[in-house]
Design a protein around this motif. Structure first.
Motif, PDB file in Angstrom:
ATOM      1  N   LEU A 246      -0.537  11.265  51.038  1.00 49.39           N
ATOM      2  CA  LEU A 246      -0.849  10.945  49.648  1.00 49.39           C
ATOM      3  C   LEU A 246      -2.350  10.976  49.385  1.00 49.39           C
ATOM      4  CD1 LEU A 246       1.576   7.947  48.927  1.00 49.39           C
ATOM      5  CD2 LEU A 246       1.812  10.311  48.163  1.00 49.39           C
ATOM      6  N   ALA A 322       7.867   3.951  49.505  1.00 43.70           N
ATOM      7  CA  ALA A 322       7.241   5.043  48.759  1.00 43.70           C
ATOM      8  C   ALA A 322       6.454   4.504  47.565  1.00 43.70           C
ATOM      9  CB  ALA A 322       8.301   6.040  48.296  1.00 43.70           C
ATOM     10  N   GLN A 323       7.020   3.535  46.854  1.00 41.18           N
ATOM     11  CA  GLN A 323       6.331   2.965  45.702  1.00 41.18           C
ATOM     12  C   GLN A 323       5.085   2.189  46.140  1.00 41.18           C
ATOM     13  OE1 GLN A 323       9.694   0.741  44.280  1.00 41.18           O
ATOM     14  NE2 GLN A 323      10.167   2.221  42.658  1.00 41.18           N
ATOM     15  N   ALA A 325       3.284   2.756  48.834  1.00 41.50           N
ATOM     16  CA  ALA A 325       2.270   3.742  49.224  1.00 41.50           C
ATOM     17  C   ALA A 325       1.597   4.347  47.991  1.00 41.50           C
ATOM     18  CB  ALA A 325       2.916   4.830  50.076  1.00 41.50           C
ATOM     19  N   GLN A 326       2.379   4.612  46.963  1.00 41.78           N
ATOM     20  CA  GLN A 326       1.805   5.142  45.719  1.00 41.78           C
ATOM     21  C   GLN A 326       0.856   4.129  45.091  1.00 41.78           C
ATOM     22  OE1 GLN A 326       1.850   8.061  44.410  1.00 41.78           O
ATOM     23  NE2 GLN A 326       3.599   9.138  45.304  1.00 41.78           N
ATOM     24  N   ALA A 327       1.205   2.863  45.148  1.00 42.80           N
ATOM     25  CA  ALA A 327       0.330   1.829  44.588  1.00 42.80           C
ATOM     26  C   ALA A 327      -1.000   1.776  45.335  1.00 42.80           C
ATOM     27  CB  ALA A 327       1.035   0.472  44.648  1.00 42.80           C
ATOM     28  N   ARG A 329      -2.340   4.268  47.031  1.00 37.58           N
ATOM     29  CA  ARG A 329      -3.053   5.502  46.686  1.00 37.58           C
ATOM     30  C   ARG A 329      -3.703   5.413  45.311  1.00 37.58           C
ATOM     31  NH1 ARG A 329      -5.728   8.618  44.948  1.00 37.58           N
ATOM     32  NH2 ARG A 329      -5.764  10.907  45.084  1.00 37.58           N
ATOM     33  N   ALA A 330      -3.014   4.775  44.367  1.00 38.23           N
ATOM     34  CA  ALA A 330      -3.544   4.677  43.006  1.00 38.23           C
ATOM     35  C   ALA A 330      -4.858   3.893  42.966  1.00 38.23           C
ATOM     36  CB  ALA A 330      -2.515   4.021  42.095  1.00 38.23           C
ATOM     37  N   GLU A 332      -7.122   4.079  45.266  1.00 41.36           N
ATOM     38  CA  GLU A 332      -8.107   4.873  46.030  1.00 41.36           C
ATOM     39  C   GLU A 332      -8.762   4.041  47.137  1.00 41.36           C
ATOM     40  OE1 GLU A 332     -10.886   6.863  43.477  1.00 41.36           O
ATOM     41  OE2 GLU A 332      -9.380   8.297  42.770  1.00 41.36           O
ATOM     42  N   GLN A 353       3.154   7.553  55.015  1.00 39.56           N
ATOM     43  CA  GLN A 353       2.823   8.435  53.897  1.00 39.56           C
ATOM     44  C   GLN A 353       1.325   8.589  53.677  1.00 39.56           C
ATOM     45  OE1 GLN A 353       5.692   7.892  50.534  1.00 39.56           O
ATOM     46  NE2 GLN A 353       6.394   6.168  51.778  1.00 39.56           N
ATOM     47  N   PRO A 355      -1.335   6.640  52.599  1.00 36.22           N
ATOM     48  CA  PRO A 355      -1.901   6.368  51.282  1.00 36.22           C
ATOM     49  C   PRO A 355      -3.413   6.209  51.285  1.00 36.22           C
ATOM     50  CG  PRO A 355      -0.873   4.406  52.176  1.00 36.22           C
ATOM     51  CD  PRO A 355      -0.542   5.517  53.126  1.00 36.22           C
TER      52      PRO A 355
END
Length: 947
Positions: A246, A322-323, A325-327, A329-330, A332, A353, A355
């Protein structure tokens, strides 16, 4: 109308079928088989409301002896829709009509657990076991599900004996459950049920050892190679292939470094207690602190303090991996620090993933994660000395003093008062040894040492922490078996940190566990001013307390063997003044020793963060001290242009010193200066050690490891785990390498980046050493495209494949091998291991073949393969074919995949038809082989018919 319904369902016209079914149900004429069939189709299409309406209408107007099945199915759909009350009514109505319907009992139990009624759920599942008809063909499968549910929930409720018995019954029904055996072993560790590797029909001790979880292996073995292997097995068994990262691998350009701490311990837990002050001391001019946690709210003051120490707290308990990891990544995050490791409740799927561009392991379990997604591990030179680095997949980042942070703001315990011992059930006179580590960290070997200590110190007792009576009984019995009355054991329940600190004032000496030392507990013990005695072993887990004692200025409490540990424990009891001096020194210098200098640890930690962070704006302080990486270049050996020459690792997997000698000497004689040689000895008694001993003293790059009992492939992978080189050469024991083998082969990689495999001819020799009249595969040097050679290997020419991809003929890029030898797209192979390794490497480029005889070997007589071996090979050949197809390999010419698939299936069919009697007799003890055959054939025909 029923015929019209069947036609609509066959045509896939669900709208028409639904209308017809509702009309039939209204008339009371819809057959239950049609109800279930159509409801399944509707549910699969996400038409949940229509499915519920159809079931409810049928139940209102239709009758059937199988009505209980309809109620069960309705309950399942209602639960999926979030209607827990409706689902419970459905399950209970199903059971009212058919009291022994196990599926409804399973479902109702699961719902009760979900509604936080664990005792009711357990009672439901136990009743289901009582109701089961053991004569039913489905009974074993249902029993297994029930036992596994009981085992899982009983452990969560703290009823370890019930959980252990449930999982034992489950394994007795099916010992092939690879996910259940590790859980059962963990429970036996927690119960101190020795030997931990208990008897299970169908599971050998070797199989149980192979099933040991990475966390349990920290207590069961002091061999770092075994710990690494266990972690790698666990990763392979539990984690899917890594998705695309990610995070941007080049990092970000923030004004401040964003550090994310990932944990389930941001509360009144060991990690929280260690981290609280550290978070507060981070330099906010350089660092922003983010906390990502799935910790339940415990209402503790410590949790509130931890959250105040973060610039941003992001709860992820309700998010999927997954959610989450996205958080991450968001936001940074520059560096994500995993504080949980493989401890219970771990979420490695988040880290998988990637992140964050840099991911670091710290404070979880004192061993490797074996996850490629984790780049570094924070350690110190005591817990992870350089010789242990090959047993970690992460690169060590060394803190100067101690790896473990301490909170100097935690309250100090009050001094012990008269009568304090009696309040804890301890004798007022006499010497009190204690150990408040978790019971799973106590091993029979260390326990036997404790019993010998008690025998030599007559007025002493051992004070242990154990919550359950079964654990205490097991320890009492073990004491009596070793000649110590059970009355000399005292027990305490687990307690809050403040109560635990007060307990330490009533003890004289804390005895450490091994090979899994006290860890976080040791920090509390020393802060409380109680001396702690430890011993150092071979692995990091056995060295953590030694690190703390060194940093606390108490090196005399670190012993180097079990014998010295025992003698020191007895001596300190016999010399109270010496023990008092140690206690006074610990308390007097508490504010000055490195262990409790948390501000300095934070500065050292931030320097490490700045060193490894990626991104254009990173400024590395001059004192950060950049070191060469663990893999890749050796800065002391340079090429003609002054650049570091690549390090090549020569791997020798051996079990017999006789053939090893020639191979070893020829490896040591390599003209390429920057080589290391790794010998892994799988013989039971380390038979190769004596041969290597004189060479180990004179050759800095020669390393020896004893890995008893490993198969040849596992032993080779053990070598690989120890390797530091960017390039890998395999020297089978018995081979003779030409002195210039590496020097001739390596430049093809250096000069041609598109090359991923370099092969040379292995000259076969007769038993008397004479060269056999065999020609090289090709007469001249030749380059073959990776895809073309992969097609050749997948075509099944076993003779050609053996020549092309024999590891002894190849030089590999380390990065191209993947997880280990014998893997292809994350799946391990045994019979086709060499082909799998070559296919993995060829995915990255082309193949060069050199006709020079750069090594030779003694040719062994060919042994015809048994039908069983042919069957195993055939199954693996099909599996390789499936994996290649699934991952987009381009088969040429067009239609080649179908041709190969058809031929492979025909070969297996012929083999089974011709030798079915012999195969049946051979496979009777290996039912998993029959399962693999059925699965492989089914997939093959599905693929063939789908083309």
């Amino acid at each position: 109308m029923s015929q019209q319904l069947h036609k609509a369902m066959a045509a896939g016209n669900l709208a028409e079928a639904g209308t017809l079914a509702l009309a039939l149900a209204q008339l009371g004429e819809l057959a239950i088989i049609d109800l279930i069939g159509l409801a399944s189709l509707l549910s699969a299409q996400g038409k949940t409301e229509q499915t519920i309406s159809l079931y409810q209408l049928w139940l209102e107007h239709c009758d059937s002896p199988l009505e209980y099945v309809a109620w069960y199915n309705l309950a399942v759909v209602l639960l999926q829709a979030g209607d827990e009350a409706g689902a419970e009514r459905g399950y209970r109505q199903s059971l009212k009509l058919h009291p022994g319907f196990t599926e409804s009992q399973l479902g109702l139990g699961g719902l009760l657990e979900r509604r936080r009624q664990p005792e009711a759920a357990l009672a439901q599942w136990r009743a289901a076991l009582d109701d089961l008809d053991n004569a039913s063909a489905a009974s074993p499968a249902l029993q297994i599900r029930l036992y596994n549910n009981i085992g899982r929930l009983a452990e969560a409720q703290g009823d370890l004996p019930q959980a252990e018995q449930a999982l034992l019954h489950s394994l007795q029904l099916d010992p092939r459950q690879t996910l259940i055996a590790p859980l059962w072993l963990n429970l036996r560790l927690k119960l101190c049920a020795w030997p931990v590797y208990g008897f299970v029909p169908g599971l050998s001790e070797s199989a149980l050892r192979h099933a040991t979880s990475a966390l349990a292996m920290l207590s069961l073995s002091d061999d770092p190679a075994r710990q690494l292997a266990a972690a790698q097995r666990e990763v392979r068994a539990t984690q899917p292939p890594a998705p695309a990262p990610l995070a941007d691998g080049d990092g970000y350009t923030h004004r401040k470094l964003r550090i994310g701490y990932l944990s389930n311990g941001f509360g009144a837990q060991p990690v929280g207690r260690m981290l609280a002050e550290l978070l507060e001391l981070h330099n906010r001019e350089q660092i922003e602190v983010y906390g990502f946690c799935w910790t339940p709210e415990d209402g503790s003051a410590l949790r509130q303090r931890l959250l105040r120490g973060m610039d941003l707290h992001v709860p992820i308990a309700t998010l999927s991996d997954a959610q989450a990891a996205q958080a991450i990544r968001a936001h940074e995050i520059d560096i994500l620090v995993d504080l949980h490791g493989r401890l219970p409740g771990a979420r490695p799927g988040i880290l998988l993933q990637r992140p964050a561009p840099v991911q670091i392991a710290w404070l979880g379990q004192p061993g490797t994660s074996a996850m490629a997604a984790i780049d570094y591990v924070l350690a110190d030179a005591v817990t992870l000395p350089p010789e242990l680095a090959p047993h970690y997949t992460e690169q060590p980042l060394y803190l100067p003093h101690c790896y473990q942070p301490q909170d100097r703001l935690r309250p100090l315990p009050p001094a012990s008062t008269p009568g304090a011992r009696a309040a804890y059930g301890l004798p007022e006179p006499g010497f009190v040894y204690c150990c408040f580590s978790a019971p799973e960290q106590i091993t029979p070997e260390r326990y036997a040492t404790w019993m010998r200590i008690l025998h030599q110190v007559p007025d002493s007792v051992l004070w242990l922490q154990a919550a359950g009576e079964q654990v205490r009984d097991n320890l009492r019995v073990a004491a009596m078996q070793r000649g110590i009355p059970s009355e000399r054991l005292c027990f305490a329940d687990p307690a809050a940190p403040e109560q635990q600190m007060a307990r330490y004032q009533a003890a004289d000496l804390f005895l450490d566990t091994a090979p899994y030392a006290a860890g976080a507990t040791a920090g509390d013990v020393l802060w409380a001013g109680l001396p702690l005695l430890t011993s150092t072993g071979h692995c990091s887990a056995s060295r953590t307390s030694a690190s703390l004692l060194q940093a606390a200025g108490l090196p005399e409490l670190v012993t180097a063997s079990e014998k010295k540990y025992e003698a020191r424990a007895v001596r300190l009891a016999e010399r109270p003044k010496e023990l008092a001096r140690l206690r006074n020194r610990l308390r007097k210098h508490r504010d000055t020793v490195p262990l409790f200098d948390t501000p300095q640890l934070v500065r050292d930690l931030e320097a490490l963060y700045l060193r490894v962070a990626k991104g254009a704006t990173r400024v590395i302080p001059a004192h950060a001290g950049i070191h060469a990486g663990r893999l890749g270049m050796d800065t002391r050996v340079r090429g003609n242009d002054g650049t570091p020459a690549p390090l090549v690792s020569i791997l020798i997997a051996a079990d017999d010193p006789l053939p090893l000698e020639t191979t070893l000497l020829s490896a040591l004689a390599q003209t390429w200066a920057n080589c290391e040689i790794i010998v892994s000895d799988s013989s039971p008694d380390g038979a190769c050690r004596a041969l290597l001993k004189p060479h180990l003293k004179t050759h800095r790059r020669l390393r020896y490891a004893h890995a008893p009992g490993l198969s040849p492939l596992d032993n080779l992978n053990h070598c690989l785990a120890l390797a530091l080189g960017a390039y890998i050469a395999v020297a089978p024991s018995g081979d003779t390498l030409a002195p210039d083998k590496i020097a001739v082969m390596l430049p093809y990689f250096l000069d041609h980046p598109q090359i991923s495999l370099v092969a040379s001819w292995r000259q076969p020799r007769a038993p008397d050493g004479q060269a056999l009249p065999v020609a090289p595969l090709f007469a001249t040097e030749i380059v073959v495209g990776g895809g073309s050679l992969a097609n050749l290997l997948l075509s099944g020419d076993s003779g050609g494949a053996a020549t092309v991809c024999a590891p002894g003929a190849l030089l590999f890029k380390r990065a191209s091998i993947g997880l280990a030898f014998g893997h292809y797209h994350e799946r391990p192979y045994a019979d086709r291991a060499n082909v799998a390794t070559a296919l993995t490497a060829l995915a990255g480029g082309d193949y060069v073949y050199l006709p020079q005889p750069l090594s030779s070997y003694r040719a062994a007589p060919a042994v015809p393969a048994t039908p069983l071996a042919q069957l195993e090979a055939g199954i693996e050949a099909l599996e390789l074919l499936y994996q290649a197809h699934a991952h987009g390999h381009r088969f040429e010419p067009a239609g080649r995949f179908q041709q190969l698939l058809s031929a492979r299936l025909a070969e297996l069919n012929t083999l089974v038809s011709t030798h079915h009697t012999q195969l049946a007799a051979s496979a009777v003890h290996r039912p998993q082989l029959v399962d693999a055959l059925q699965r492989t054939m089914r997939i093959g025909y599905q693929l063939l018919l789908a083309q």
